[in-house]
Design an enzyme around this catalytic site. Structure first.
Site, PDB file in Angstrom:
ATOM      1  N   TYR A  11       8.098   4.059   7.891  1.00 33.92           N
ATOM      2  CA  TYR A  11       7.239   3.492   6.848  1.00 33.92           C
ATOM      3  C   TYR A  11       5.989   4.338   6.676  1.00 33.92           C
ATOM      4  O   TYR A  11       5.601   4.698   5.556  1.00 33.92           O
ATOM      5  CB  TYR A  11       6.873   2.071   7.240  1.00 33.92           C
ATOM      6  CG  TYR A  11       5.921   1.364   6.305  1.00 33.92           C
ATOM      7  CD1 TYR A  11       6.365   0.816   5.111  1.00 33.92           C
ATOM      8  CD2 TYR A  11       4.572   1.214   6.634  1.00 33.92           C
ATOM      9  CE1 TYR A  11       5.505   0.139   4.260  1.00 33.92           C
ATOM     10  CE2 TYR A  11       3.698   0.546   5.794  1.00 33.92           C
ATOM     11  CZ  TYR A  11       4.171   0.011   4.604  1.00 33.92           C
ATOM     12  OH  TYR A  11       3.305  -0.647   3.774  1.00 33.92           O
ATOM     13  N   ALA A  12       5.363   4.686   7.808  1.00 35.55           N
ATOM     14  CA  ALA A  12       4.137   5.478   7.766  1.00 35.55           C
ATOM     15  C   ALA A  12       4.367   6.820   7.076  1.00 35.55           C
ATOM     16  O   ALA A  12       3.517   7.293   6.317  1.00 35.55           O
ATOM     17  CB  ALA A  12       3.605   5.697   9.181  1.00 35.55           C
TER      18      ALA A  12
ATOM     19  N   LYS B 196       4.248   6.491   3.320  1.00 32.95           N
ATOM     20  CA  LYS B 196       2.909   6.250   2.799  1.00 32.95           C
ATOM     21  C   LYS B 196       2.040   7.504   2.918  1.00 32.95           C
ATOM     22  O   LYS B 196       1.179   7.759   2.064  1.00 32.95           O
ATOM     23  CB  LYS B 196       2.266   5.065   3.526  1.00 32.95           C
ATOM     24  CG  LYS B 196       2.981   3.739   3.289  1.00 32.95           C
ATOM     25  CD  LYS B 196       3.006   3.361   1.815  1.00 32.95           C
ATOM     26  CE  LYS B 196       3.540   1.959   1.582  1.00 32.95           C
ATOM     27  NZ  LYS B 196       3.472   1.544   0.169  1.00 32.95           N
TER      28      LYS B 196
ATOM     29  N   ALA C 151       5.422  -6.363  -9.580  1.00 33.33           N
ATOM     30  CA  ALA C 151       4.564  -7.355 -10.225  1.00 33.33           C
ATOM     31  C   ALA C 151       4.894  -8.795  -9.865  1.00 33.33           C
ATOM     32  O   ALA C 151       4.120  -9.696 -10.185  1.00 33.33           O
ATOM     33  CB  ALA C 151       4.647  -7.197 -11.740  1.00 33.33           C
ATOM     34  N   SER C 152       6.014  -9.031  -9.194  1.00 31.63           N
ATOM     35  CA  SER C 152       6.443 -10.415  -8.995  1.00 31.63           C
ATOM     36  C   SER C 152       5.793 -11.110  -7.810  1.00 31.63           C
ATOM     37  O   SER C 152       5.845 -12.340  -7.716  1.00 31.63           O
ATOM     38  CB  SER C 152       7.975 -10.475  -8.834  1.00 31.63           C
ATOM     39  OG  SER C 152       8.389  -9.747  -7.694  1.00 31.63           O
TER      40      SER C 152
END
Length: 226
Positions: free
Chosen positions: A136-137, A140, A12-13
């Protein structure tokens, strides 16, 4: 008793997470935002939960008293490297934040979600594969598998589970100097995706109008997937 819907939003930051918080507050949601860093939303319907999501064993206890209408997991980490130069600690950190945290939050909160509740994960267009971004992929892509599996489980309760998968988005992560060797690709529309555009898609998936949409990956790519 506050009858407004209540969303729990990670990351949220800054970046996409912050944009989602801002959008939901405008849409009259009550929002609990999770982040390590302090946040500056000056809004009576916002509460901050300070939590380092990398400390995965602390998650269940941290959210034990929460029973939100929706879970939005937007916290993310991007580390890039070509095959032959992979940093396995970076890969483990991304898996922990993207996948393990999603598992733990959903496992803790899904039993308490109301009928018609919502779960949305922020994925990535790279889930279908991207040179130099394999670790990373993979994380996800795992979110898509989780969403489809849990969508089937939760459908009888009217709870939807979806992934919003943007291409390169104008956030601090985009300018991270550690990714200088593998620069983000500008989408064919000639600009990067804006966090507010991702937030708008999330807001739609949390709405009553999206009650029949579940187990899907919404790609916001500006033509990058064409």
């Amino acid at each position: 008793m506050d009858k407004r819907p209540h969303a729990l939003v990670t990351g949220a930051s800054s970046g996409i997470g912050a944009a989602i918080v801002e959008r939901l507050l405008r849409d009259d949601w009550r929002v609990t935002g999770i982040s390590r860093r302090p946040v500056t939303f000056d809004h009576p319907a916002f509460e901050h939960l300070s939590l380092d999501l990398a400390e995965v064993d602390s998650i269940a206890a941290a959210v034990a008293d929460l029973a939100p209408t929706a879970l939005v997991h937007a916290a993310g980490l991007l580390k890039v490297a070509p095959l032959g130069s992979l940093d396995h600690d970076d890969g483990a950190a991304m898996w922990r934040l993207h996948v393990d945290v999603a598992e733990r939050l959903a496992d803790a909160l899904a039993p308490r979600l109301p009928k018609g509740g919502r779960i949305v994960f922020i994925g990535s267009r790279t889930a279908s594969g991207a040179a130099g971004r394999g670790q990373y992929a993979a994380t996800k892509a795992a979110l898509v598998a989780l969403a489809r599996s849990w969508a089937i489980e939760l459908a009888p309760r009217g709870i939807t589970v979806n992934v919003v998968a943007p291409a390169a988005t104008e956030t601090p992560m985009l300018k991270d100097p550690t990714r200088a060797t593998i620069a983000p690709k500008l989408p064919p529309i000639g600009r990067f995706i804006q966090p507010e555009e991702v937030a708008a898609a999330v807001a739609f998936l949390l709405s009553d109008e999206a009650a029949a949409i579940t187990g899907q990956q919404f790609v916001i790519c500006g033509g990058s997937s064409l």
